[in-house]
Design an enzyme around this catalytic site. Structure first.
Site, mmCIF file in Angstrom:
data_model
loop_
_atom_site.group_PDB
_atom_site.id
_atom_site.type_symbol
_atom_site.label_atom_id
_atom_site.label_comp_id
_atom_site.label_asym_id
_atom_site.label_seq_id
_atom_site.Cartn_x
_atom_site.Cartn_y
_atom_site.Cartn_z
ATOM 1 N N ASP A 166 0.847 -1.180 0.000
ATOM 2 C CA ASP A 166 0.000 0.000 0.000
ATOM 3 C C ASP A 166 0.887 1.236 0.000
ATOM 4 O O ASP A 166 1.863 1.313 0.741
ATOM 5 C CB ASP A 166 -0.900 -0.018 1.235
ATOM 6 C CG ASP A 166 -2.028 0.998 1.123
ATOM 7 O OD1 ASP A 166 -2.493 1.244 -0.008
ATOM 8 O OD2 ASP A 166 -2.435 1.551 2.150
ATOM 9 N N HIS A 200 -3.918 14.009 0.392
ATOM 10 C CA HIS A 200 -4.101 13.147 1.563
ATOM 11 C C HIS A 200 -2.910 13.276 2.524
ATOM 12 O O HIS A 200 -3.087 13.449 3.733
ATOM 13 C CB HIS A 200 -4.255 11.690 1.117
ATOM 14 C CG HIS A 200 -4.234 10.704 2.245
ATOM 15 N ND1 HIS A 200 -5.263 10.579 3.146
ATOM 16 C CD2 HIS A 200 -3.299 9.786 2.634
ATOM 17 C CE1 HIS A 200 -4.965 9.624 4.033
ATOM 18 N NE2 HIS A 200 -3.777 9.140 3.748
ATOM 19 N N GLU A 214 -10.316 4.049 3.324
ATOM 20 C CA GLU A 214 -9.429 4.834 2.472
ATOM 21 C C GLU A 214 -9.781 4.485 1.030
ATOM 22 O O GLU A 214 -9.699 3.323 0.622
ATOM 23 C CB GLU A 214 -7.951 4.556 2.775
ATOM 24 C CG GLU A 214 -7.544 5.101 4.135
ATOM 25 C CD GLU A 214 -6.035 5.192 4.351
ATOM 26 O OE1 GLU A 214 -5.285 4.514 3.624
ATOM 27 O OE2 GLU A 214 -5.621 5.945 5.246
ATOM 28 N N GLU A 250 -9.033 4.080 -2.607
ATOM 29 C CA GLU A 250 -7.807 3.888 -3.386
ATOM 30 C C GLU A 250 -8.119 3.155 -4.689
ATOM 31 O O GLU A 250 -9.184 2.553 -4.852
ATOM 32 C CB GLU A 250 -6.788 3.053 -2.594
ATOM 33 C CG GLU A 250 -6.436 3.643 -1.240
ATOM 34 C CD GLU A 250 -5.217 2.996 -0.597
ATOM 35 O OE1 GLU A 250 -4.431 2.351 -1.319
ATOM 36 O OE2 GLU A 250 -5.058 3.154 0.626
ATOM 37 N N ASP A 307 -8.986 0.496 1.705
ATOM 38 C CA ASP A 307 -8.004 0.131 2.726
ATOM 39 C C ASP A 307 -8.585 0.488 4.095
ATOM 40 O O ASP A 307 -8.281 1.533 4.664
ATOM 41 C CB ASP A 307 -6.710 0.912 2.434
ATOM 42 C CG ASP A 307 -5.662 0.736 3.515
ATOM 43 O OD1 ASP A 307 -5.645 -0.327 4.141
ATOM 44 O OD2 ASP A 307 -4.870 1.673 3.715
ATOM 45 N N ARG A 336 -7.988 3.915 12.950
ATOM 46 C CA ARG A 336 -7.121 5.073 13.227
ATOM 47 C C ARG A 336 -6.564 5.073 14.635
ATOM 48 O O ARG A 336 -5.437 5.536 14.856
ATOM 49 C CB ARG A 336 -7.916 6.369 13.016
ATOM 50 C CG ARG A 336 -8.515 6.525 11.637
ATOM 51 C CD ARG A 336 -7.455 6.652 10.584
ATOM 52 N NE ARG A 336 -8.049 6.744 9.239
ATOM 53 C CZ ARG A 336 -7.352 6.616 8.118
ATOM 54 N NH1 ARG A 336 -6.043 6.368 8.157
ATOM 55 N NH2 ARG A 336 -7.942 6.704 6.954
ATOM 56 N N GLN A 395 -3.832 2.487 14.813
ATOM 57 C CA GLN A 395 -2.695 2.987 14.030
ATOM 58 C C GLN A 395 -1.901 4.044 14.803
ATOM 59 O O GLN A 395 -0.665 4.027 14.808
ATOM 60 C CB GLN A 395 -3.201 3.563 12.708
ATOM 61 C CG GLN A 395 -2.092 3.984 11.744
ATOM 62 C CD GLN A 395 -2.643 4.433 10.390
ATOM 63 O OE1 GLN A 395 -3.841 4.337 10.143
ATOM 64 N NE2 GLN A 395 -1.771 4.901 9.519
ATOM 65 N N LYS A 441 -4.261 -1.991 9.751
ATOM 66 C CA LYS A 441 -4.599 -2.144 8.335
ATOM 67 C C LYS A 441 -4.840 -3.604 7.961
ATOM 68 O O LYS A 441 -4.969 -3.908 6.780
ATOM 69 C CB LYS A 441 -3.437 -1.613 7.479
ATOM 70 C CG LYS A 441 -3.060 -0.164 7.752
ATOM 71 C CD LYS A 441 -3.981 0.794 7.025
ATOM 72 C CE LYS A 441 -3.385 2.202 6.999
ATOM 73 N NZ LYS A 441 -4.139 3.071 6.079
ATOM 74 N N THR A 498 -9.144 -5.583 3.482
ATOM 75 C CA THR A 498 -8.875 -4.700 2.358
ATOM 76 C C THR A 498 -9.829 -5.153 1.265
ATOM 77 O O THR A 498 -9.673 -6.251 0.731
ATOM 78 C CB THR A 498 -7.413 -4.862 1.881
ATOM 79 O OG1 THR A 498 -6.529 -4.693 3.000
ATOM 80 C CG2 THR A 498 -7.077 -3.872 0.783
ATOM 81 N N GLU A 555 -10.126 12.569 7.109
ATOM 82 C CA GLU A 555 -9.975 13.888 6.481
ATOM 83 C C GLU A 555 -11.309 14.619 6.377
ATOM 84 O O GLU A 555 -11.391 15.818 6.625
ATOM 85 C CB GLU A 555 -9.364 13.734 5.091
ATOM 86 C CG GLU A 555 -7.934 13.206 5.082
ATOM 87 C CD GLU A 555 -7.547 12.721 3.696
ATOM 88 O OE1 GLU A 555 -7.100 13.528 2.876
ATOM 89 O OE2 GLU A 555 -7.726 11.505 3.423
#
Lengths: 417, 417
Positions: free
Chosen positions: B123, B130, B196, B198, B228, B232, B235, B248, B252, B358
């Site tokens: 990844d 971002h 996420e 992607e 993904d 948070r 992480q 993560k 996925t 975000e």
């Protein structure tokens, strides 16, 4: 536990690596034959694929050793692993009929291959001395250990495609490097290429949800020596904020023989006292480390090796079972053939550091070689060899060699031959 | 390029996802049948395994579609990919004999499976908006971009075993979390679970040494949408110093259809102007991004979806070809079936951000839903859906859906059913 005697005389030497107590599993070929499964006994390999074919020794009704890897066997689980091992030990024990004799091949005549298909590879950072040494070098003594280190067996996903078997030469990599005084990075061969002395745990059984440390321990099939080759200059520039990537992707060498968890049972030791209490999910139900002496030698091209480090796997702060349990917390599915690197195994003394980065303290205190010269990092042509064994009463459980020679960088890495 | 007309009428709708120009590849099953390879055309799937079996459409002399994944086909390389695609387009083109008609299955009746065996998963972190958004939140506006960001397509190895096909529910994970005011971490369900947005690049051809960006581009078989999923809070506590790990690894999600590189050819666009010159090995020989409109919807359980983000793949700073070239610099072997996540695709505006982190600015500005309520992060029962398409002249190249519903955390993650 004392030496279990075998009718194969070379297996009874007290300082041999592969007595009947050990019986590690690998994949081998001889001139003109295809790779197949075998077990090491003394200075011989017993052809276990052939024993299965002939019906002399089988693990289950369907063949699982008719492939050049141990994954199918591993999927059968600990009860079958133990039952098979017991039958094999009986077959090779002193006093047993020598029905296996026609299936012995001298190790000296065999070419070794990867013993299993590596599904995915995870590397940990679970040796406290290593983390403190590296942390002190990069962040100062006060901030040596990251805040989470005493709570989490920190790990990152590595690259399974980088795993090669002992004896495979390793090519010095190119990469992005930037010196502290450079404005911009350059693309150049790594000038700070290094080893990391580790033990690799081979996951035998899959998982679907979080598992306890006790369950994780049962999932582990065995252990190999592991050299996590590391380009320190590439790593220094790339690793913030998402961790090591190309610095660790050139090669990861493992020893050719999987030493089973069963063979290591008599050598269990506890992890060190905890500075900070662990969360309950990381609590160990019993001793989860092993007392395994480890050594690293460095031999410049054409010269004899110098031992540059001696340490022991019991120096780890977290065990492989704890690492595997942590790995599953998120629900991450683990699979047969997953490989977990322990993290660099350094001891408390200068001579017991498991990487040249630590041994030469970032290049400031080069290591002297017995054949003359010094090393801060690996030079072209150097052969690095990891060895290890657990010492029993009159016998040893050896791992064989985990070895690789460093070849010079390609002149033009993009040229096609 | 305009719409290529097919005798399958539903493929000719100007706003359809799967016209003859597209023909993405997937793996499907219908009630009582085994998974097999197919291509999407309008609202139908053409059974490509059957066409190969019947000798109506073959890629090469030996069968490669007799397995429920596209890896064997991918290994054949770009010339075969292109030749096969041309023959398939001819077979389904308006005016051609309808010999393929008996092999059509309605998409509505099909169950989709992972379209390929994921070898390894990497990844990246290659979207500038971002990286700047996240960096500003965590390190302040001045230090938003890490020093290496403008030189390296930063990536980390993810967990291939976490990859699931669109439609698979995702279970909220447990993990180690520590609030900023807590002395010690807790083991708890993630409270800040996120998406996420992607694009995933599917590596079709392997490599053995470093490759150029042009060579890397030719190695890419196609693209999928990729979510993904990210915890948070896990992480934030685990990621220093070695990067994201369990945060993560829960899941996925990828879309079920691989949109081929060939289908996207007309939509190539260049990467943005470079703030800092790139090293020569990252230089692009031509436009390497694609103009692909992307959207994310969130639907609370039993309610209709709200579109929470709209962005475009052209916002990326690094292309998949650049990422793949960088991935090989160290000599890291790449394999058929490797999956490369682009990194979160955020645009310059608030509405174009590709993660709830975000969109809600770390929870400070919750997102309003059309059906009432707000979201800072995902709540139990929410369904998140990614969609995307390239807009041609009277036709679209669509990706299908990349969707998953979040199930509540297990009460006891270690309980065995």
């Amino acid at each position: 536990m004392t030496l279990m005697k075998s009718w194969i005389e070379s297996a009874n030497a007290p300082d041999g690596e592969f007595p009947l107590n050990n019986l590690p599993y690998g994949v081998f070929s001889t001139e003109g034959t295809e790779p197949r499964c075998g077990g090491a006994i003394g200075d011989m390999i017993v052809d276990l694929t052939a024993l299965e074919e002939e019906g002399i020794l089988t693990a289950t009704d369907d063949p699982v050793l008719d492939v050049p890897f141990w994954n199918d066997f591993m999927e059968l689980g600990p009860e079958v692993w133990d039952a098979y091992r017991a039958k094999l030990q009986t077959l090779l024990a002193d006093g047993t009929d020598r029905v296996a004799e026609p299936y012995l091949v001298p190790i000296a005549e065999a070419q070794m291959h990867l013993p299993f298909l590596v599904s995915e590879y995870t590397d940990f950072y679970a040796g406290r001395h290593h983390a403190e040494n590296v942390g002190t070098m990069f962040r100062g003594k006060e901030n040596a250990l990251p805040p989470n280190w005493l709570s989490i067996p920190i790990g990152y996903n590595g690259r399974a495609s980088s795993v090669v078997v002992s004896g495979t030469p390793v090519r010095r990599p190119w990469g992005q490097v930037k010196g502290p005084d450079d404005d911009l990075p350059r693309f150049a061969p790594s000038a700070r290429f290094d080893i990391e002395l580790e033990l690799g745990a081979v996951v035998g059984l899959p998982s679907e949800g979080p598992v306890t440390v006790a369950e994780a321990d049962r999932m582990i099939f065995g252990y190999v020596l592991l050299n996590d080759w590391s380009a320190r200059d590439i790593q220094a520039w790339e690793y913030q904020p998402l961790g090591p990537f190309q610095a660790k992707a050139t090669a990861t060498t493992i020893s050719a023989w999987i030493v089973t968890r069963a063979a290591l049972e008599p050598f269990r030791v506890t992890t060190p006292d905890r500075t900070r209490p662990l969360l309950p999910y990381l609590t160990e139900p019993g001793p989860m480390l092993y007392d395994i002496d480890l050594a690293v030698t460095l031999a410049p091209e054409g010269k004899t090796p110098t031992t540059i480090a001696r340490t022991n796997y019991r120096e780890m702060y977290y065990s492989a079972a704890q690492q595997l349990a942590h790995h599953t917390t998120s629900g991450c599915p683990m699979n047969t053939g997953d490989l977990l690197g322990s993290g660099t195994i350094s001891g408390p003394t200068k001579e017991s550091r498991g990487s040249l980065l630590e041994l030469s303290w970032g290049g400031k205190e080069p290591v002297s070689l017995e054949t003359g010269g010094t090393r801060s990092f690996i030079e072209d042509g150097d052969t690095l060899t990891l060895t290890g064994h657990a010492q029993g009463d009159g016998y040893r459980i050896g791992f064989g060699r985990c070895e690789g020679q460093l070849l010079p960088a390609l002149k033009d890495p993009f040229a096609r031959s």
